[in-house]
Scaffold this active site. Structure first.
Site, PDB file in Angstrom:
ATOM      1  N   HIS A  52       0.952  -1.272  -0.066  1.00  0.00           N
ATOM      2  CA  HIS A  52      -0.014   0.068  -0.075  1.00  0.00           C
ATOM      3  C   HIS A  52       0.798   1.312   0.050  1.00  0.00           C
ATOM      4  O   HIS A  52       0.695   2.161  -0.817  1.00  0.00           O
ATOM      5  CB  HIS A  52      -0.949  -0.062   1.149  1.00  0.00           C
ATOM      6  CG  HIS A  52      -1.725   1.371   1.335  1.00  0.00           C
ATOM      7  ND1 HIS A  52      -2.416   1.763   0.420  1.00  0.00           N
ATOM      8  CD2 HIS A  52      -1.661   2.169   2.372  1.00  0.00           C
ATOM      9  CE1 HIS A  52      -3.070   2.809   0.857  1.00  0.00           C
ATOM     10  NE2 HIS A  52      -2.537   3.305   1.977  1.00  0.00           N
ATOM     11  N   HIS A  76       3.521   7.263   5.118  1.00  0.00           N
ATOM     12  CA  HIS A  76       2.285   7.897   5.719  1.00  0.00           C
ATOM     13  C   HIS A  76       1.512   6.928   6.488  1.00  0.00           C
ATOM     14  O   HIS A  76       0.712   7.596   7.322  1.00  0.00           O
ATOM     15  CB  HIS A  76       1.306   8.431   4.307  1.00  0.00           C
ATOM     16  CG  HIS A  76       0.479   7.214   3.778  1.00  0.00           C
ATOM     17  ND1 HIS A  76       1.113   6.288   3.032  1.00  0.00           N
ATOM     18  CD2 HIS A  76      -0.712   6.934   4.249  1.00  0.00           C
ATOM     19  CE1 HIS A  76       0.023   5.583   2.814  1.00  0.00           C
ATOM     20  NE2 HIS A  76      -1.058   5.848   3.215  1.00  0.00           N
ATOM     21  N   GLU A  80       0.340   5.815  12.529  1.00  0.00           N
ATOM     22  CA  GLU A  80      -1.251   5.489  12.930  1.00  0.00           C
ATOM     23  C   GLU A  80      -0.916   3.877  13.103  1.00  0.00           C
ATOM     24  O   GLU A  80      -1.799   3.437  14.014  1.00  0.00           O
ATOM     25  CB  GLU A  80      -1.918   5.912  11.829  1.00  0.00           C
ATOM     26  CG  GLU A  80      -3.365   5.836  11.888  1.00  0.00           C
ATOM     27  CD  GLU A  80      -3.986   6.649  13.346  1.00  0.00           C
ATOM     28  OE1 GLU A  80      -3.209   7.612  13.561  1.00  0.00           O
ATOM     29  OE2 GLU A  80      -5.213   6.435  13.576  1.00  0.00           O
ATOM     30  N   ASP A  81      -0.480   3.170  12.158  1.00  0.00           N
ATOM     31  CA  ASP A  81      -0.564   1.702  12.217  1.00  0.00           C
ATOM     32  C   ASP A  81       0.558   1.050  12.623  1.00  0.00           C
ATOM     33  O   ASP A  81       0.292  -0.300  12.763  1.00  0.00           O
ATOM     34  CB  ASP A  81      -1.062   1.433  10.534  1.00  0.00           C
ATOM     35  CG  ASP A  81      -2.353   1.860  10.054  1.00  0.00           C
ATOM     36  OD1 ASP A  81      -3.153   2.060  11.028  1.00  0.00           O
ATOM     37  OD2 ASP A  81      -2.628   2.049   9.004  1.00  0.00           O
ATOM     38  N   ASP A 144      -2.970   8.314  -1.949  1.00  0.00           N
ATOM     39  CA  ASP A 144      -3.370   7.299  -0.907  1.00  0.00           C
ATOM     40  C   ASP A 144      -4.799   6.432  -1.060  1.00  0.00           C
ATOM     41  O   ASP A 144      -4.899   5.095  -1.273  1.00  0.00           O
ATOM     42  CB  ASP A 144      -3.140   7.573   0.604  1.00  0.00           C
ATOM     43  CG  ASP A 144      -3.783   6.820   1.531  1.00  0.00           C
ATOM     44  OD1 ASP A 144      -3.774   5.589   1.826  1.00  0.00           O
ATOM     45  OD2 ASP A 144      -4.783   7.397   2.438  1.00  0.00           O
ATOM     46  N   ASP A 265     -17.080  13.104 -29.272  1.00  0.00           N
ATOM     47  CA  ASP A 265     -15.792  13.034 -28.777  1.00  0.00           C
ATOM     48  C   ASP A 265     -15.335  11.783 -27.910  1.00  0.00           C
ATOM     49  O   ASP A 265     -14.449  11.894 -27.028  1.00  0.00           O
ATOM     50  CB  ASP A 265     -15.281  14.139 -27.941  1.00  0.00           C
ATOM     51  CG  ASP A 265     -16.423  14.340 -26.831  1.00  0.00           C
ATOM     52  OD1 ASP A 265     -17.473  13.497 -26.536  1.00  0.00           O
ATOM     53  OD2 ASP A 265     -16.173  15.424 -26.026  1.00  0.00           O
TER      54      ASP A 265
HETATM   55 MN    MN Z   1      -3.046   4.613   3.640  1.00  0.00          MN
END
Ligand code: MN
Length: 497
Positions: A52, A76, A80-81, A144, A265
């Site tokens: 990810h 990122h 948090e994880d 993300d 188009d």
């Molecule tokens: Mn993420």
């Protein structure tokens, strides 16, 4: 489910900024750090979690961003994880990268609630806040979200629908606002697939059939045009047939009674030339070869779209007299149509941030081509300003200098003056929350009631269940007139009882 494992080499290979040893070293070390932190974790799809982070980073480099944003993208989800903290990231990678990671984490905590319209505006506003502190945070968040959308099938139905709707209502419009057409189209198509599978499949089938039918025809037209342009000594960078994003095509079909024959188009030709004068020369050559349809020539070069889009569009009677749309633009315009705001990092000589561009010193000369961005942001600001007077002043650094934004545990944004305290925060949420406040937490840690809130903190007010009166002492430290008047009102009422 299409799993597509990639490596850090794939990220580096796609860098659009010059691949220096220093940049490469930074990205590699961010990767190694993130990989170690996420090791053993799996995504719902069954992939290693680091996939990810890698895909997010890949989406970031594709937008043309540099090594710092890419590194922040790799990192990122770490604070948090995983067990690794933001402080550790800051120690290893410095303040700028840690600041971006923190911004993405905070953005992720904002819950999207309310009705559609409310949600749309409310969250544009919230994203805007983050953007005001650093536009790169928004770009990382979009990258993300794009990967989350690509792997959405792994989630249960209700969650899928919620995330897809949020993507369509909030993220895609933001990508559009930032002029990142490619991101907007991809987000919309993925959301479309999960929200309305029947129509998605239908539109895809129609598009494929049409494309198949017209491919030979397009090849022929491209061949003819190339010959004409070379004869006129116009150096063509690229000529290609293109296909529209599915969601956009669906919107168009709905406007035309779902009749594909009314859409000219669906596939067309895009001619990329070196500079602006070539665009107009090319238009002349095209019209000499193929008769134009009256009223279908659009010059978005002299009159760019509000999001900065530039190109010339014309519809002509092509080979065999069939209707054909042709777009003419420079390479730079093409990149900007695809990558929007991010393309400015590729093209700007000095690697300045948007913030410097808008808020920079008064005497700084802003290059002409960057003005459209400023204009666009002003328009955005005006739109936001309609129902929030405070945002009318929004795009001034002074405004943000004297304001801080804090979050409720539910993710609502509360804006406050600098040095505001939990009591100011509490009264801003609700007068009863203020009156009953007995304690406060900032980012989960107990703080005093006269604590000075910092930008971006999550503030939790601990309230008394029993009726409790505000303390006269609070008047000594509160910053907002709202808190002052509420405290006085409550004390006065009490003295009459
Ligand atoms: Mn993420």
């Amino acid at each position: 489910m299409g799993k597509n494992p990639i490596t850090i080499e794939d990220v580096l290979k796609n860098l659009k900024v010059k691949r220096t040893a220093q940049r490469e070293a930074l990205i590699r070390s961010a990767y190694e750090f993130a990989e170690a932190a996420h090791r053993g974790q799996k995504r719902k799809s069954g992939e290693d979690y680091i996939q990810h982070a890698l895909h997010t980073a890949l989406n970031i480099v594709k937008m043309g961003m540099g090594s710092k944003t890419t590194s922040a993208g790799l990192l990122h989800d770490v604070p948090e994880d995983t067990a690794v903290s933001l402080e550790e990231i800051e120690k290893k990678f410095g303040h700028e990268i840690a600041f971006m990671v923190d911004g993405v984490t905070k953005l992720g905590k904002i819950k999207l609630r309310g009705t559609k319209e409310e949600m749309y505006l409310e969250n544009l506003r919230k994203m805007f806040l983050a953007m005001a502190s650093d536009i790169r945070v928004v770009l990382i968040k979009l990258a993300d979200r794009l990967h989350n959308m690509e792997t959405l099938s792994a989630l249960p139905e209700d969650k899928r629908k919620r995330i897809a709707l949020e993507t369509l209502e909030v993220y895609a419009p933001i990508a559009n606002r930032l002029g990142i057409g490619e991101m907007k189209g991809n987000l919309e198509d993925l959301a479309f697939k999960h929200l309305d599978r029947k129509n998605y499949d239908y539109v895809r089938r129609v598009q494929e059939e049409q494309y198949e039918q017209r491919k030979k025809y397009l090849d022929k037209a491209v061949e003819e045009l190339k010959k004409e342009l070379t004869k006129e000594d116009i150096k063509v960078i690229d000529v290609f047939g293109r296909s529209k994003h599915l969601y956009r095509l669906f919107q168009k079909l709905k406007r035309h009674d779902m009749d594909i024959n009314k859409i000219y188009d669906l596939v067309g030709i895009r001619i990329i030339v070196p500079d602006i004068s070539d665009c107009y020369e090319t238009l002349g050559v095209v019209h000499k070869k193929y008769r134009p349809l009256v009223g279908r020539i659009k010059d978005y070069i002299s009159l760019p779209k509000p999001n900065g889009y530039q190109s010339i569009h014309t519809t002509v009677f092509g080979p065999e007299g069939k209707i054909l749309e042709i777009q003419i633009r420079t390479k730079k315009m093409d990149d900007e149509a695809e990558f929007g705001i991010a393309a400015h990092w590729i093209y700007s000589e000095q690697q300045k941030t948007l913030r410097n561009l808008i808020f920079g010193k008064k005497n700084t000369r802003i290059p002409q081509d960057e003005l459209s961005w400023v204009k666009q942001l002003r328009e955005w600001q005006n739109e936001l300003g309609k129902d929030n007077v405070e945002f009318m002043e929004g795009l001034k650094i002074e405004f943000f200098k004297n304001h801080i934004f804090a979050f409720t545990p539910m993710g609502d944004v509360i804006d406050l003056p600098e040095d505001a305290t939990p009591i100011d925060f509490a009264y801003k949420v609700h007068s009863e929350i203020g009156n009953r406040a007995i304690g406060a937490k900032a980012d989960g840690k107990m703080v005093s009631l006269d604590y000075k809130i910092r930008n971006g903190q999550v503030i939790e007010i601990i309230i008394s269940r029993e009726r409790k009166n505000p303390s006269r002492d609070w008047l000594r430290f509160v910053r907002t007139s709202l808190a002052k008047s509420q405290i006085k009102k409550s004390l006065k009422k009490d003295s009459f009882v």
